[in-house]
Scaffold this motif. Structure first.
Motif, PDB file in Angstrom:
ATOM      1  N   ALA A 112       0.835  -1.209   0.000  1.00 16.55           N
ATOM      2  CA  ALA A 112       0.000   0.000   0.000  1.00 16.55           C
ATOM      3  C   ALA A 112       0.868   1.257   0.000  1.00 16.55           C
ATOM      4  CB  ALA A 112      -0.930  -0.005   1.205  1.00 16.55           C
ATOM      5  N   ALA A 113       1.977   1.205   0.747  1.00 15.35           N
ATOM      6  CA  ALA A 113       2.858   2.373   0.832  1.00 15.35           C
ATOM      7  C   ALA A 113       3.444   2.733  -0.524  1.00 15.35           C
ATOM      8  CB  ALA A 113       3.972   2.109   1.839  1.00 15.35           C
ATOM      9  N   LEU A 114       3.590   1.755  -1.404  1.00 14.81           N
ATOM     10  CA  LEU A 114       4.154   2.016  -2.727  1.00 14.81           C
ATOM     11  C   LEU A 114       3.216   2.826  -3.614  1.00 14.81           C
ATOM     12  CD1 LEU A 114       5.839  -1.424  -3.549  1.00 14.81           C
ATOM     13  CD2 LEU A 114       6.948   0.700  -2.838  1.00 14.81           C
ATOM     14  N   LEU A 115       1.935   2.909  -3.245  1.00 16.53           N
ATOM     15  CA  LEU A 115       0.983   3.687  -4.028  1.00 16.53           C
ATOM     16  C   LEU A 115       0.888   5.142  -3.565  1.00 16.53           C
ATOM     17  CD1 LEU A 115      -0.113   0.714  -4.780  1.00 16.53           C
ATOM     18  CD2 LEU A 115      -2.239   1.925  -5.279  1.00 16.53           C
ATOM     19  N   LYS A 116       1.538   5.467  -2.473  1.00 17.82           N
ATOM     20  CA  LYS A 116       1.424   6.816  -1.935  1.00 17.82           C
ATOM     21  C   LYS A 116       1.892   7.849  -2.961  1.00 17.82           C
ATOM     22  CE  LYS A 116       2.819   7.553   2.278  1.00 17.82           C
ATOM     23  NZ  LYS A 116       3.662   7.528   3.505  1.00 17.82           N
ATOM     24  N   GLY A 117       1.129   8.948  -3.038  1.00 14.74           N
ATOM     25  CA  GLY A 117       1.516  10.013  -3.950  1.00 14.74           C
ATOM     26  C   GLY A 117       0.356  10.517  -4.780  1.00 14.74           C
ATOM     27  N   SER A 118       0.675  11.337  -5.774  1.00 20.07           N
ATOM     28  CA  SER A 118      -0.329  11.967  -6.630  1.00 20.07           C
ATOM     29  C   SER A 118      -0.411  11.246  -7.967  1.00 20.07           C
ATOM     30  CB  SER A 118       0.019  13.438  -6.860  1.00 20.07           C
ATOM     31  OG  SER A 118       0.065  14.138  -5.632  1.00 20.07           O
ATOM     32  N   TRP A 119      -1.648  11.090  -8.447  1.00 18.22           N
ATOM     33  CA  TRP A 119      -1.901  10.332  -9.677  1.00 18.22           C
ATOM     34  C   TRP A 119      -2.816  11.133 -10.594  1.00 18.22           C
ATOM     35  CZ3 TRP A 119       0.484   5.562 -10.182  1.00 18.22           C
ATOM     36  CH2 TRP A 119       1.055   5.036  -9.025  1.00 18.22           C
ATOM     37  N   ALA A 120      -2.574  11.028 -11.887  1.00 20.01           N
ATOM     38  CA  ALA A 120      -3.377  11.743 -12.876  1.00 20.01           C
ATOM     39  C   ALA A 120      -4.186  10.760 -13.702  1.00 20.01           C
ATOM     40  CB  ALA A 120      -2.482  12.565 -13.799  1.00 20.01           C
ATOM     41  N   ASN A 121      -5.449  11.096 -13.939  1.00 24.32           N
ATOM     42  CA  ASN A 121      -6.323  10.295 -14.779  1.00 24.32           C
ATOM     43  C   ASN A 121      -5.867  10.413 -16.224  1.00 24.32           C
ATOM     44  OD1 ASN A 121      -8.571   9.212 -16.225  1.00 24.32           O
ATOM     45  ND2 ASN A 121      -9.923   9.748 -14.541  1.00 24.32           N
ATOM     46  N   SER A 122      -5.830   9.292 -16.929  1.00 24.06           N
ATOM     47  CA  SER A 122      -5.393   9.311 -18.331  1.00 24.06           C
ATOM     48  C   SER A 122      -6.354  10.074 -19.217  1.00 24.06           C
ATOM     49  CB  SER A 122      -5.237   7.877 -18.860  1.00 24.06           C
ATOM     50  OG  SER A 122      -6.466   7.166 -18.777  1.00 24.06           O
ATOM     51  N   ARG A 123      -7.609  10.196 -18.801  1.00 25.47           N
ATOM     52  CA  ARG A 123      -8.569  10.984 -19.570  1.00 25.47           C
ATOM     53  C   ARG A 123      -8.513  12.426 -19.095  1.00 25.47           C
ATOM     54  NH1 ARG A 123     -15.204  10.739 -19.985  1.00 25.47           N
ATOM     55  NH2 ARG A 123     -15.313  12.024 -21.858  1.00 25.47           N
ATOM     56  N   GLY A 124      -8.060  13.311 -19.946  1.00 24.29           N
ATOM     57  CA  GLY A 124      -7.968  14.704 -19.556  1.00 24.29           C
ATOM     58  C   GLY A 124      -7.403  15.543 -20.677  1.00 24.29           C
ATOM     59  N   SER A 125      -7.368  16.845 -20.452  1.00 28.74           N
ATOM     60  CA  SER A 125      -6.785  17.793 -21.405  1.00 28.74           C
ATOM     61  C   SER A 125      -5.358  18.086 -20.977  1.00 28.74           C
ATOM     62  CB  SER A 125      -7.605  19.081 -21.441  1.00 28.74           C
ATOM     63  OG  SER A 125      -8.922  18.835 -21.890  1.00 28.74           O
ATOM     64  N   GLN A 126      -4.434  17.929 -21.901  1.00 29.26           N
ATOM     65  CA  GLN A 126      -3.033  18.152 -21.572  1.00 29.26           C
ATOM     66  C   GLN A 126      -2.411  19.332 -22.311  1.00 29.26           C
ATOM     67  OE1 GLN A 126      -4.246  15.064 -22.161  1.00 29.26           O
ATOM     68  NE2 GLN A 126      -3.761  13.856 -20.342  1.00 29.26           N
ATOM     69  N   SER A 127      -2.971  19.747 -23.453  1.00 24.37           N
ATOM     70  CA  SER A 127      -2.306  20.759 -24.270  1.00 24.37           C
ATOM     71  C   SER A 127      -2.984  22.119 -24.229  1.00 24.37           C
ATOM     72  CB  SER A 127      -2.234  20.281 -25.727  1.00 24.37           C
ATOM     73  OG  SER A 127      -3.517  20.232 -26.321  1.00 24.37           O
ATOM     74  N   SER A 128      -4.109  22.253 -23.550  1.00 30.08           N
ATOM     75  CA  SER A 128      -4.832  23.525 -23.495  1.00 30.08           C
ATOM     76  C   SER A 128      -4.938  24.006 -22.058  1.00 30.08           C
ATOM     77  CB  SER A 128      -6.236  23.366 -24.083  1.00 30.08           C
ATOM     78  OG  SER A 128      -7.091  22.681 -23.169  1.00 30.08           O
ATOM     79  N   ALA A 157       0.832  17.825  -4.736  1.00 30.73           N
ATOM     80  CA  ALA A 157       1.273  17.680  -3.350  1.00 30.73           C
ATOM     81  C   ALA A 157       2.085  18.887  -2.898  1.00 30.73           C
ATOM     82  CB  ALA A 157       2.086  16.393  -3.190  1.00 30.73           C
ATOM     83  N   TRP A 158       2.868  19.471  -3.798  1.00 30.32           N
ATOM     84  CA  TRP A 158       3.606  20.683  -3.431  1.00 30.32           C
ATOM     85  C   TRP A 158       3.062  21.929  -4.123  1.00 30.32           C
ATOM     86  CZ3 TRP A 158       6.424  23.817  -6.775  1.00 30.32           C
ATOM     87  CH2 TRP A 158       6.692  23.307  -8.049  1.00 30.32           C
ATOM     88  N   LEU A 159       2.482  21.761  -5.311  1.00 36.26           N
ATOM     89  CA  LEU A 159       2.004  22.924  -6.044  1.00 36.26           C
ATOM     90  C   LEU A 159       0.787  23.578  -5.382  1.00 36.26           C
ATOM     91  CD1 LEU A 159       2.273  22.232  -9.887  1.00 36.26           C
ATOM     92  CD2 LEU A 159       3.325  24.080  -8.567  1.00 36.26           C
ATOM     93  N   VAL A 160      -0.157  22.760  -4.897  1.00 42.04           N
ATOM     94  CA  VAL A 160      -1.364  23.337  -4.297  1.00 42.04           C
ATOM     95  C   VAL A 160      -1.038  24.108  -3.019  1.00 42.04           C
ATOM     96  CG1 VAL A 160      -3.570  22.788  -3.203  1.00 42.04           C
ATOM     97  CG2 VAL A 160      -2.983  21.766  -5.398  1.00 42.04           C
ATOM     98  N   PRO A 161      -0.253  23.564  -2.079  1.00 45.79           N
ATOM     99  CA  PRO A 161       0.118  24.390  -0.912  1.00 45.79           C
ATOM    100  C   PRO A 161       0.880  25.653  -1.305  1.00 45.79           C
ATOM    101  CG  PRO A 161       0.578  22.076  -0.487  1.00 45.79           C
ATOM    102  CD  PRO A 161       0.231  22.177  -1.933  1.00 45.79           C
ATOM    103  N   MET A 162       1.776  25.518  -2.293  1.00 46.82           N
ATOM    104  CA  MET A 162       2.508  26.695  -2.756  1.00 46.82           C
ATOM    105  C   MET A 162       1.559  27.714  -3.371  1.00 46.82           C
ATOM    106  SD  MET A 162       5.852  26.825  -2.292  1.00 46.82           S
ATOM    107  CE  MET A 162       6.467  27.817  -3.659  1.00 46.82           C
ATOM    108  N   ALA A 163       0.589  27.228  -4.141  1.00 43.38           N
ATOM    109  CA  ALA A 163      -0.372  28.134  -4.772  1.00 43.38           C
ATOM    110  C   ALA A 163      -1.214  28.850  -3.727  1.00 43.38           C
ATOM    111  CB  ALA A 163      -1.264  27.354  -5.737  1.00 43.38           C
ATOM    112  N   CYS A 164      -1.634  28.117  -2.707  1.00 44.74           N
ATOM    113  CA  CYS A 164      -2.431  28.741  -1.640  1.00 44.74           C
ATOM    114  C   CYS A 164      -1.624  29.817  -0.919  1.00 44.74           C
ATOM    115  CB  CYS A 164      -2.899  27.680  -0.650  1.00 44.74           C
ATOM    116  SG  CYS A 164      -4.109  26.529  -1.326  1.00 44.74           S
ATOM    117  N   ALA A 165      -0.378  29.490  -0.609  1.00 41.09           N
ATOM    118  CA  ALA A 165       0.477  30.466   0.059  1.00 41.09           C
ATOM    119  C   ALA A 165       0.733  31.673  -0.843  1.00 41.09           C
ATOM    120  CB  ALA A 165       1.796  29.812   0.461  1.00 41.09           C
TER     121      ALA A 165
END
Length: 681
Positions: free
Chosen positions: A433-449, A534-542
């Motif tokens: 379970a510990a090996l799954l820790k972290g941030s994951w992105a869904n393969s369905r999404g917009s990447q270039s806009s 994990a780091w961008l959102v706290p940085m963005a809030c600050a």
């Protein structure tokens, strides 16, 4: 943070015609055991190896309790006790259900209202519903008719059938097999997906207007694509020499006696009076008829009985009451060509996807427009089909959970099985379970806009609890987190249902995972460090807090100084830099707010996902480029001036904080394409 929240809220609407149509797991708390199907016998696409066969499922063990006999009398009684209360509590206007068995309609039922104000009941024979992406099954069936006739090769470059070009990815083309299994690698396309304008661009014009970027190598990553299904419909049109609508009328509807069904938009005059109203919730006024841009992907309108005929044809290997739409061999190819990505999870067939349950082989499709929500499931060996469609999203999206629960409960009632609940030892399970820790992105999404920013707010975070158990944000029907227990190496089961989660491990690292409800057409991959929430959102809030404080205290400090007759003891250059740094902070905040407002307007009015909104998007882009880059430059100049002048440590410290804040905003703007001028999204 409010800006990010508003942008995140856009995601579900922008992918309105999805198959399971959500970027998270379906609301149902149950999923499926492994399929017993073998790997496809057909050759793989050029350069793409055939997926290894999944092991055959063991024989179905004896049920804990005897199955209830599947009869019209029992199904009707069960539905009567199930749906009326569910519709009322979910604030859903109406529903239609069709069940078929052994080549016949077992029952078809209407519940609630097609028009709440007029108290028009749902008629399963005549009331038209919009099954959304279930429409794709008819498009894929038309494709297989062309394959059967030798006019279309599943593994050939689709460019040979087109009058425009789909660019290669890594030197590899798109094949029809890729399109049918959602592995062509296309990113999400939102522009033109749906509107209320009957004169909106047709699917042919949308296809040629913009080809979504191929963000994955073909055959490697399931990423659900409405564009791909629409492209397949266009290929059928070109090969057959008939318009797509005419082709479906003649070669699907006519032989299946689907005389009240149509892909045409708006509906023909003889069918329009039969159309159910669509509702957000039943307690609010109805909405207008939705015009689906990629029509072959989702524009069908059909009553429950017509959809029952379609189910019968596929359960009878392509035949409906003596009329064939597919040969038995072609139907078998369509139903049994699985692409194995994350064993033992459900897999993608050719157009259908697996929703195996209780040891039964089940192929299916889900569909959603903004207001209609549908599921179709075929129990292949049992000869049973189950179809349900709702004409309202319902309170808190109730229709999505309800359709999943109906299927699960139908299967558990009529095809129950005793499940064997094995588990991995606690220590090993915790380490996995510990090996799954972290941030994951869904393969369905917009990447270039600019819609890539939705991916920042929508990342999935995996963690472990105090017991070392896996925690992922896929809730059950009760709104609570599911409890996952590892039942085999890197395979977890939901203790409250049938759902499973599986991970792919390479060199001791987990690189991908999915769950049964999504695995055929969506997976979750590791987020690269520069996009990691994990780091961008706290940085963005600050950063937003620092920029906001800077903007707010500028006039406050000026008022206080004026009140007490004080002045800033700064030279001309330092004073100018001081003032311009405040303007830089305001520019950053204004640009982010403008982007939030622009996206909110696109979400609140889906007609704004069109060329008619281009001028607003362009203004936002131009202002954003000036504000993000110009604002950072002004704040950077202030940093240089402060540190090369005589100002004391509070000013020096804040100049650093302000610069890092502007840099964070600029980083997000670059990485997630808020700086750019593209009008296709």
């Amino acid at each position: 943070m409010r800006t990010l929240t508003m942008l995140a809220a856009a995601l579900l609407t922008l992918v309105a015609i999805s198959a399971p149509a959500q970027s998270t797991a379906p609301a149902s708390s149950k999923a499926a055991p492994a399929s017993s199907k073998a790997a496809p016998a057909a050759p793989a696409a050029p350069g793409v190896p055939i997926a290894p066969a999944a092991p055959a499922a063991p024989a179905v063990p004896a049920a804990e309790t005897p199955a209830v006999a599947l009869s019209a009398q029992d199904v009707n009684a069960w539905l009567d006790g199930y749906l009326p209360y569910a519709l009322h509590t979910g604030d859903i206007a109406g529903a239609v259900v069709a069940v078929v068995k052994d080549g016949q309609v077992l029952t078809e039922r209407g519940f609630g209202y097609a028009d709440v104000a007029k108290r028009t009941p749902v008629d399963p024979k005549l009331t038209l519903f919009r099954p959304g992406s279930v429409s794709k099954l008819l498009t894929w069936t038309a494709v297989m008719q062309q394959v059967e006739q030798g006019k279309l090769d599943l593994d050939a470059d689709v460019n040979q059938y087109l009058d425009f070009k789909i660019p290669p990815r890594d030197g590899k083309p798109v094949t029809m097999r890729n399109l049918m299994q959602h592995t062509a690698g296309f990113e999400e396309q939102a522009k033109g997906i749906m509107s209320e304008d009957p004169k909106a661009l047709g699917f042919e014009a949308l296809l040629k207007q913009w080809v979504p970027e191929r963000v994955f190598a073909p055959g490697t990553t399931p990423a659900y694509s409405n564009y791909g299904a629409s492209l397949a419909g266009y290929i059928v049109q070109r090969i057959s020499g008939e318009s797509f609508d005419d082709y479906i009328d003649k070669h699907i509807f006519a032989p299946l006696d689907m005389k009240y069904s149509s892909f045409r938009q708006p509906l023909p005059a003889n069918l329009a009076p039969l159309m159910s109203k669509g509702y957000q919730v039943a307690s609010e006024p109805p909405k207008v008829y939705e015009i689906v841009g990629p029509a072959p992907a989702g524009s069908l309108a059909s009553p429950g009985e017509d959809m029952a005929h379609f189910m019968i044809a596929h359960l009878q290997n392509g035949e409906y009451h003596g009329n064939r739409i597919l040969s038995a061999e072609t139907a078998e190819l369509m139903h049994n060509s699985p692409l194995t990505m994350l064993p033992p999870l459900n897999r993608m067939e050719l157009g259908f996807f697996e929703t195996n349950i209780n040891g039964r082989e089940v192929i299916a499709h889900l569909g959603d427009t903004q207001y209609f929500h549908t599921s179709l499931h075929l129990f292949l060996k049992e000869g049973v089909g189950f179809y349900v469609s709702f004409n309202s999203l319902g309170k808190a999206g109730a229709a999505g959970g309800l359709r999943g629960a109906l299927f699960d409960d139908f299967a558990d009632r009529y095809f129950p099985v005793a499940e064997t609940n094995s588990s991995i030892d606690v220590k090993t399970a915790a380490s996995h379970a510990a090996l799954l820790k972290g941030s994951w992105a869904n393969s369905r999404g917009s990447q270039s806009s600019f819609l890539a920013l939705l991916g920042l707010a929508g990342q999935t975070k995996a963690s472990v609890n105090a017991k070392g158990e896996l925690v992922v944000p896929f809730q059950g029907l009760n709104g609570k987190p599911r409890e996952w227990v590892e039942s085999a190496p890197f395979v977890w089961r939901d203790t409250g249902g049938h759902e499973r989660l599986a991970a792919k491990v390479i060199d001791g690292k987990v690189v991908r995972f999915s769950i049964d409800g999504l695995s055929p057409f969506m997976v979750f991959d590791r987020v690269p460090w520069y996009e990691d929430a994990a780091w961008l959102v706290p940085m963005a809030c600050a950063a937003l807090a620092a920029l906001l404080l800077t903007a707010l205290f500028w006039p406050i400090n000026a008022i206080v100084r004026r009140r007490y007759g004080a002045s800033l003891a700064l030279g001309p250059d330092a004073l100018r830099a001081y003032r311009l740094s405040k303007i830089g902070a305001i520019l950053n905040l204004a640009a982010l707010s403008l982007w939030a407002l622009t996206v909110a307007r696109m979400i609140n009015d889906i007609n704004n996902l069109s060329a008619g909104f281009d001028s607003t998007v362009r203004f936002t882009q131009v202002f954003g480029v000036v504000a993000f880059i110009g604002g950072f430059a002004l704040i950077l100049w202030n940093l240089w001036t402060v540190w090369n002048g005589a100002r004391r440590w509070p000013a020096r410290l804040w100049s650093i904080v302000l610069t890092l804040s502007a840099l964070t905003v600029l980083w997000i703007a670059f990485v997630f394409h808020l700086i750019g001028f593209g009008l296709y999204f």
